[in-house]
Motif scaffolding. Structure first.
Motif, mmCIF file in Angstrom:
data_model
loop_
_atom_site.group_PDB
_atom_site.id
_atom_site.type_symbol
_atom_site.label_atom_id
_atom_site.label_comp_id
_atom_site.label_asym_id
_atom_site.label_seq_id
_atom_site.Cartn_x
_atom_site.Cartn_y
_atom_site.Cartn_z
ATOM 1 N N PRO A 172 4.062 6.367 1.524
ATOM 2 C CA PRO A 172 5.090 5.886 2.462
ATOM 3 C C PRO A 172 4.477 5.187 3.686
ATOM 4 C CG PRO A 172 5.709 8.044 1.662
ATOM 5 C CD PRO A 172 4.306 7.764 1.136
ATOM 6 N N ASP A 173 3.382 5.725 4.222
ATOM 7 C CA ASP A 173 2.730 5.095 5.378
ATOM 8 C C ASP A 173 2.164 3.721 5.015
ATOM 9 O OD1 ASP A 173 3.302 7.149 7.137
ATOM 10 O OD2 ASP A 173 1.344 8.111 6.917
ATOM 11 N N GLY B 172 5.082 -3.476 5.177
ATOM 12 C CA GLY B 172 6.247 -4.143 5.764
ATOM 13 C C GLY B 172 5.924 -4.762 7.110
ATOM 14 N N LEU B 173 5.192 -4.028 7.935
ATOM 15 C CA LEU B 173 4.799 -4.558 9.244
ATOM 16 C C LEU B 173 3.904 -5.779 9.089
ATOM 17 C CD1 LEU B 173 4.983 -4.058 12.306
ATOM 18 C CD2 LEU B 173 2.948 -2.608 12.093
ATOM 19 N N THR C 44 -4.241 3.635 13.525
ATOM 20 C CA THR C 44 -4.528 4.995 13.062
ATOM 21 C C THR C 44 -4.496 5.058 11.538
ATOM 22 O OG1 THR C 44 -3.644 5.964 15.083
ATOM 23 C CG2 THR C 44 -3.743 7.401 13.151
ATOM 24 N N LEU C 45 -3.530 4.380 10.931
ATOM 25 C CA LEU C 45 -3.428 4.403 9.466
ATOM 26 C C LEU C 45 -4.629 3.775 8.777
ATOM 27 C CD1 LEU C 45 0.340 3.555 8.906
ATOM 28 C CD2 LEU C 45 -0.804 5.760 8.593
ATOM 29 N N GLN D 186 10.383 1.777 -0.889
ATOM 30 C CA GLN D 186 10.984 0.568 -0.341
ATOM 31 C C GLN D 186 11.650 0.795 1.013
ATOM 32 O OE1 GLN D 186 13.360 -1.439 -3.270
ATOM 33 N NE2 GLN D 186 11.569 -2.005 -4.454
ATOM 34 N N GLY D 187 12.168 1.998 1.251
ATOM 35 C CA GLY D 187 12.741 2.305 2.564
ATOM 36 C C GLY D 187 11.693 2.233 3.668
ATOM 37 N N SER D 188 10.496 2.730 3.381
ATOM 38 C CA SER D 188 9.395 2.659 4.353
ATOM 39 C C SER D 188 8.972 1.216 4.574
ATOM 40 C CB SER D 188 8.202 3.475 3.859
ATOM 41 O OG SER D 188 8.533 4.838 3.763
ATOM 42 N N TYR D 189 8.951 0.443 3.502
ATOM 43 C CA TYR D 189 8.613 -0.984 3.593
ATOM 44 C C TYR D 189 9.629 -1.719 4.469
ATOM 45 C CZ TYR D 189 8.114 -5.837 2.008
ATOM 46 O OH TYR D 189 7.969 -7.206 1.943
#
Length: 160
Positions: free
Chosen positions: A10-11, A17-18, A46-47, A100-103
């Motif tokens: 998810p991250d 997406g960002l 951080t990621l 896709q929600g995280s994206y």
């Protein structure tokens, strides 16, 4: 060099997406992300486990009320982001990923907005959201949202 997108958590999908909203890949294969929102960039840094830098605009730019620019740069191990479709901004399409929600959240964090709009005449306020992206990417977002009962909206194009 670690490939941050080998496993699409998810991250990683949020970060994709960002990057689809605000990132680019250099000719040398480095991924660059420039944002004025330091908290958002710090989360991305951080990621990927990399430091980020900040550029303060010169004094003469203050008349334009420019904010400091925060920059994150990391190597795209194996060109994975390019394989996924991170190319020139206008050619970007909806990325089919497991989360896709995280994206979509990453896209909105980069190029989206949510605001209250007052309807002329009635004075009633409505919550409105907008996402600025290439048409093919917006069509993919609408297709994803249709599974949640959100009807497609007219996609507006801004004239250059």
């Amino acid at each position: 060099m670690q490939d941050h997108f080998q496993t699409l958590t998810p991250d990683a999908c949020w970060l994709a997406g960002l990057l689809w909203a605000d990132g680019h890949v250099t000719a040398a294969g480095w991924v660059m992300l420039n944002l004025t929102d330091e908290d958002l960039l710090a989360q991305a840094a951080t990621l990927v486990g990399r430091p980020y830098g900040t550029t303060v605009p010169p004094d003469r730019a203050d008349r334009y009320n420019r904010k400091p620019l925060h920059r994150l740069c990391f190597k795209d191990a194996g060109g994975r982001l390019q394989q996924l479709g991170l190319g020139p901004k206008l050619s970007r399409t909806w990325l089919v990923v497991p989360h896709q929600g995280s994206y979509l959240r990453g896209l909105f964090d980069g190029d989206g907005s949510v605001l209250w709009r007052t309807h002329h005449g009635s004075g009633r306020a409505r919550l409105q959201s907008a996402l600025c992206s290439p048409v093919a990417l917006l069509e993919g977002a609408q297709e994803f949202l249709s599974h949640f009962g959100i009807a497609p909206k007219k996609i507006g194009a801004k004239a250059n």
